[in-house]
Design an enzyme around this catalytic site. Structure first.
Site: not given
Lengths: 218, 218
Positions: A133, A178-179
């Protein structure tokens, strides 16, 4: 020699974080070699530093507080950036990241310490998720600006032995509005063992709105 | 009152871990209230203890070393179970798990401390992944025996504020041979905010083979 190199090619930060009073504060960069790094980690680090010389790759510094990454922001003394929450060298997450801007790729050299244990002798799945992450998130940030994890999917293939060194290799696959879509592989130094593979979706944040506003209406 | 309750209904462990010399060693159970727990965490804990009285739910103890969970195994002094790798109360993962065996369900009460910061003021996605992996993994272990995470997929819906309390609610959906499928929701105490939802696949381990042998041939 690698330590000297580290000092020489260490990139400039955009700005020094400021003390509440306005004075400059020295933040420790945790992404520099320390005595807990294994020879494998050092060799890999030196190899990446070498590739930084022509500007293809950039070494990314790493601090213990997320606001240290944002110039001018006031540090909250009671918080710590999650993968930098232990001060003893070698027990937790030892890592350094390198960015390849033209490939939209971030590689993290990761040496999990004995405080990241899950199954006896191996890194906890949550610690692997954390370094993935962090690496994917840093990659997305450098390519698309301020982002937030929306989805993270990890296939765990081979457990990572504590004390070993792995390469967390991530890249931006696509940006749609926005992705930001990314993927990642975690491999042993020799490339022979695939430890994990992951895909992720990050959402680019609008700086005029609060985090909570934006995440609740994905 | 909740503390007294905790002592009263504290379940017996299967066996006390043994010292290398054979003597009994007292392992600290971290899943008991401490002064860092907020009123919301305490209230929730008391409510679950109440539901333990008729045997519907069971409180699950939690130790700082994974071999503390395995009777008779020798502790490695240099390792720490990942979510229990900080000794200061309240700074990291404060949590307690409760199992509902008939529903094949494990609920974790989780209060993330200031050392789990990712975005400013909120829990790091990796810390959320860690508590989800730990809760789902414990659920799978109680239902299917020794297991290992094979896939973990998380949708992050609303960031978790540091210091807040959330419920990590997991259950086994299906068991197919060695495959154990689970799902999980992370919600605020009042149930109004869905912070994350996850699915996971765990692989049941064969105790006659090494971890590496089994994970590499999934």
């Amino acid at each position: 020699a690698a330590r000297a190199e580290a000092l020489r090619v260490r990139p400039q930060r955009a700005a020094e974080p400021m003390e509440p009073g306005g004075g400059k504060r020295q933040s420790k960069d945790y992404a520099l070699p320390n005595s807990s790094w294994s020879q494998g980690m050092m060799d890999l680090y030196s190899r990446f530093l070498e590739m930084c010389k022509d500007g293809t790759w950039k070494r990314i510094p790493s601090y213990s507080n997320s606001v240290d990454h944002i110039p001018g922001k006031k540090e909250r003394k009671d918080t710590r950036l999650f993968p930098r929450n232990m001060d003893t060298e070698g027990v937790g997450f030892e890592y350094a990241m390198f960015l390849n801007p033209s490939e939209k790729r971030m590689v993290c050299l990761f040496q999990p310490g004995p405080y990241l244990e899950g199954p006896s002798g191996f890194a906890h799945g949550g610690s692997t998720a954390t370094i993935i992450d962090s690496t994917i998130g840093s990659c997305a940030t450098f390519v698309a600006g301020r982002v937030m994890t929306a989805n993270l999917s990890i296939n765990y293939r081979n457990p990572i032995p504590l004390g070993s060194v792995v390469l967390v290799d991530s890249k931006v696959d696509q940006v749609e509005g926005r992705k930001v879509f990314l993927s990642c592989h975690v491999r042993s130094i020799d490339g022979q063992t695939l430890h994990a593979e992951a895909t992720a979706l990050f959402i680019r944040l609008d700086s005029t709105k609060s985090l909570q506003q934006q995440m609740s209406c994905q």
